[in-house]
Design a protein around this motif. Structure first.
Motif, PDB file in Angstrom:
ATOM      1  N   ARG A  98       0.883  -1.186   0.000  1.00  0.00           N
ATOM      2  CA  ARG A  98       0.000   0.000   0.000  1.00  0.00           C
ATOM      3  C   ARG A  98       0.916   1.230   0.000  1.00  0.00           C
ATOM      4  NH1 ARG A  98      -4.891   1.416   3.177  1.00  0.00           N
ATOM      5  NH2 ARG A  98      -5.798   3.165   1.999  1.00  0.00           N
ATOM      6  N   LEU A  99       1.492   1.484  -1.166  1.00  0.00           N
ATOM      7  CA  LEU A  99       2.424   2.604  -1.294  1.00  0.00           C
ATOM      8  C   LEU A  99       1.689   3.933  -1.394  1.00  0.00           C
ATOM      9  CD1 LEU A  99       5.047   1.035  -3.724  1.00  0.00           C
ATOM     10  CD2 LEU A  99       5.114   1.164  -1.233  1.00  0.00           C
ATOM     11  N   LYS A 100       0.494   3.906  -1.937  1.00  0.00           N
ATOM     12  CA  LYS A 100      -0.337   5.097  -2.023  1.00  0.00           C
ATOM     13  C   LYS A 100      -1.677   4.798  -1.356  1.00  0.00           C
ATOM     14  CE  LYS A 100       1.494   6.943  -6.369  1.00  0.00           C
ATOM     15  NZ  LYS A 100       1.145   7.374  -7.748  1.00  0.00           N
ATOM     16  N   LYS A 101      -2.290   5.797  -0.776  1.00  0.00           N
ATOM     17  CA  LYS A 101      -3.527   5.604  -0.037  1.00  0.00           C
ATOM     18  C   LYS A 101      -4.612   4.994  -0.916  1.00  0.00           C
ATOM     19  CE  LYS A 101      -6.817   8.100   2.881  1.00  0.00           C
ATOM     20  NZ  LYS A 101      -7.167   9.433   3.443  1.00  0.00           N
ATOM     21  N   GLN A 102      -4.638   5.355  -2.180  1.00  0.00           N
ATOM     22  CA  GLN A 102      -5.743   4.923  -3.028  1.00  0.00           C
ATOM     23  C   GLN A 102      -5.523   3.548  -3.663  1.00  0.00           C
ATOM     24  OE1 GLN A 102      -3.703   7.517  -3.476  1.00  0.00           O
ATOM     25  NE2 GLN A 102      -3.372   8.009  -5.637  1.00  0.00           N
ATOM     26  N   ASN A 103      -4.323   2.987  -3.530  1.00  0.00           N
ATOM     27  CA  ASN A 103      -4.032   1.724  -4.212  1.00  0.00           C
ATOM     28  C   ASN A 103      -3.630   0.633  -3.240  1.00  0.00           C
ATOM     29  OD1 ASN A 103      -4.415   3.041  -6.636  1.00  0.00           O
ATOM     30  ND2 ASN A 103      -2.250   3.432  -6.977  1.00  0.00           N
ATOM     31  N   PHE A 104      -4.085  -0.580  -3.514  1.00  0.00           N
ATOM     32  CA  PHE A 104      -3.711  -1.741  -2.693  1.00  0.00           C
ATOM     33  C   PHE A 104      -3.445  -2.886  -3.652  1.00  0.00           C
ATOM     34  CE2 PHE A 104      -2.902  -3.857   0.988  1.00  0.00           C
ATOM     35  CZ  PHE A 104      -3.883  -4.645   1.554  1.00  0.00           C
ATOM     36  N   LEU A 105      -2.209  -3.370  -3.667  1.00  0.00           N
ATOM     37  CA  LEU A 105      -1.793  -4.398  -4.610  1.00  0.00           C
ATOM     38  C   LEU A 105      -1.709  -5.758  -3.924  1.00  0.00           C
ATOM     39  CD1 LEU A 105      -0.885  -1.686  -5.968  1.00  0.00           C
ATOM     40  CD2 LEU A 105       0.988  -2.963  -6.967  1.00  0.00           C
ATOM     41  N   LEU A 106      -2.192  -6.785  -4.612  1.00  0.00           N
ATOM     42  CA  LEU A 106      -2.087  -8.159  -4.122  1.00  0.00           C
ATOM     43  C   LEU A 106      -1.209  -8.940  -5.083  1.00  0.00           C
ATOM     44  CD1 LEU A 106      -3.138 -10.396  -2.118  1.00  0.00           C
ATOM     45  CD2 LEU A 106      -4.859 -10.894  -3.865  1.00  0.00           C
ATOM     46  N   GLY A 107      -0.132  -9.520  -4.569  1.00  0.00           N
ATOM     47  CA  GLY A 107       0.799 -10.259  -5.402  1.00  0.00           C
ATOM     48  C   GLY A 107       0.809 -11.748  -5.107  1.00  0.00           C
ATOM     49  N   LEU A 108       0.944 -12.519  -6.172  1.00  0.00           N
ATOM     50  CA  LEU A 108       1.161 -13.960  -6.061  1.00  0.00           C
ATOM     51  C   LEU A 108       2.539 -14.217  -6.654  1.00  0.00           C
ATOM     52  CD1 LEU A 108      -2.068 -13.546  -6.379  1.00  0.00           C
ATOM     53  CD2 LEU A 108      -2.050 -15.979  -6.975  1.00  0.00           C
ATOM     54  N   GLU A 109       3.475 -14.637  -5.838  1.00  0.00           N
ATOM     55  CA  GLU A 109       4.859 -14.817  -6.312  1.00  0.00           C
ATOM     56  C   GLU A 109       5.020 -16.094  -7.125  1.00  0.00           C
ATOM     57  OE1 GLU A 109       7.423 -12.349  -2.963  1.00  0.00           O
ATOM     58  OE2 GLU A 109       7.501 -14.539  -3.013  1.00  0.00           O
ATOM     59  N   SER A 110       4.353 -17.165  -6.704  1.00  0.00           N
ATOM     60  CA  SER A 110       4.439 -18.448  -7.394  1.00  0.00           C
ATOM     61  C   SER A 110       3.067 -19.113  -7.310  1.00  0.00           C
ATOM     62  CB  SER A 110       5.505 -19.330  -6.747  1.00  0.00           C
ATOM     63  OG  SER A 110       5.590 -20.573  -7.404  1.00  0.00           O
ATOM     64  N   ALA A 111       2.243 -18.862  -8.321  1.00  0.00           N
ATOM     65  CA  ALA A 111       0.843 -19.277  -8.258  1.00  0.00           C
ATOM     66  C   ALA A 111       0.698 -20.802  -8.160  1.00  0.00           C
ATOM     67  CB  ALA A 111       0.098 -18.767  -9.483  1.00  0.00           C
ATOM     68  N   ALA A 112      -0.316 -21.214  -7.396  1.00  0.00           N
ATOM     69  CA  ALA A 112      -0.648 -22.625  -7.226  1.00  0.00           C
ATOM     70  C   ALA A 112      -2.122 -22.837  -7.565  1.00  0.00           C
ATOM     71  CB  ALA A 112      -0.379 -23.053  -5.785  1.00  0.00           C
ATOM     72  N   PRO A 113      -2.495 -24.043  -8.015  1.00  0.00           N
ATOM     73  CA  PRO A 113      -3.906 -24.304  -8.335  1.00  0.00           C
ATOM     74  C   PRO A 113      -4.859 -23.987  -7.186  1.00  0.00           C
ATOM     75  CG  PRO A 113      -2.545 -26.046  -9.229  1.00  0.00           C
ATOM     76  CD  PRO A 113      -1.626 -25.189  -8.393  1.00  0.00           C
ATOM     77  N   SER A 114      -4.384 -24.111  -5.942  1.00  0.00           N
ATOM     78  CA  SER A 114      -5.230 -23.803  -4.782  1.00  0.00           C
ATOM     79  C   SER A 114      -5.581 -22.324  -4.689  1.00  0.00           C
ATOM     80  CB  SER A 114      -4.539 -24.231  -3.489  1.00  0.00           C
ATOM     81  OG  SER A 114      -3.313 -23.525  -3.338  1.00  0.00           O
TER      82      SER A 114
END
Lengths: 111, 117
Positions: B68-84
């Motif tokens: 959450r580098l800026k108040k208006q933005n929230f990023l969700l990251g998946l570093e190594s995606a899994a089927p789950s």
């Protein structure tokens, strides 16, 4: 941790019949909120209950908050096809700022 | 006034790939959240943020990172995606207000459907 249970998981009704979903928390809540999610959509806020024993109405929808502030219900009178969707309750405890959602009740209405 | 906007709306990944989901809100909300929704499981909180530069773990944080580098933005990251991690992801935001006037009433984005093969 806090748990919020919702029953039933699914409900099929004939159009015009009534519908009720129940929400129970393992801990006392400071408030409870209800959301509706249409098929393929996102949850949309319906109402918030704060006081013990509170009852609020929105047209055919009646929301209740239990005296002990650990349970709540949503009752729909004379369902219509526009009521189709999943109804979620979400509880907030005095200790935290995070809502805990129930598993939802999916309502299907046969015309 | 767009409310809460999520991008992308759909994405298909292969196992092991990485990706970022972006959430943007224009309501000046302090709190932002990422939920995942799976059939029969309701909405489960992954991570949340109570303000710019702060993040915290929710109920199911493993395999995800947020910023959450800026108040208006929230990023969700998946570093190594899994089927789950195949799921529908919802971002939400809320004000901080006294309880009686509606604190923590959530405004949700339209959702991002992620499939991991």
């Amino acid at each position: 941790g806090q748990q919020v249970m919702q029953i039933p998981q699914y409900q099929h009704v004939q159009e015009g019949e009534d519908f009720t979903t129940y929400c129970n928390s393992s801990t006392t809540l400071s408030n409870i909120q209800w959301y509706k999610q249409r098929p393929g959509g996102h949850p949309v806020f319906l109402i918030q209950l704060v006081k013990s024993g509170e009852v609020k109405k929105q047209k055919r929808l009646t929301f209740q908050f239990g005296e002990a502030k650990k349970n709540s219900s949503l009752h729909i009178t004379a369902t219509q096809t526009t009521d189709v969707g999943t109804y979620f309750c979400a509880g907030l405890t005095n200790a935290g700022n995070m809502l805990t959602f129930g598993g939802g009740t999916r309502l299907m209405v046969k015309p | 006034n767009a409310g809460v906007t999520q991008t992308p709306k759909f994405r298909v990944l292969k196992t092991g790939q990485s990706m970022t989901l972006l959430c943007a809100q224009d309501m000046n909300h302090e709190y932002m959240y990422w939920y995942r929704q799976d059939p029969g499981m309701g909405l489960r909180l992954i991570h949340y943020s109570v303000g710019e530069g702060t993040t915290a773990k929710g109920e199911v944080p493993d395999g995800y990172n947020v910023s959450r580098l800026k108040k208006q933005n929230f990023l969700l990251g998946l570093e190594s995606a899994a089927p789950s991690q195949t799921s529908v992801y919802f971002c939400a935001s809320s004000y901080v207000r006294p309880l009686a006037s509606g604190a923590n009433v959530l405004t949700f984005g339209a959702g991002s459907r992620l499939t991991v093969l």
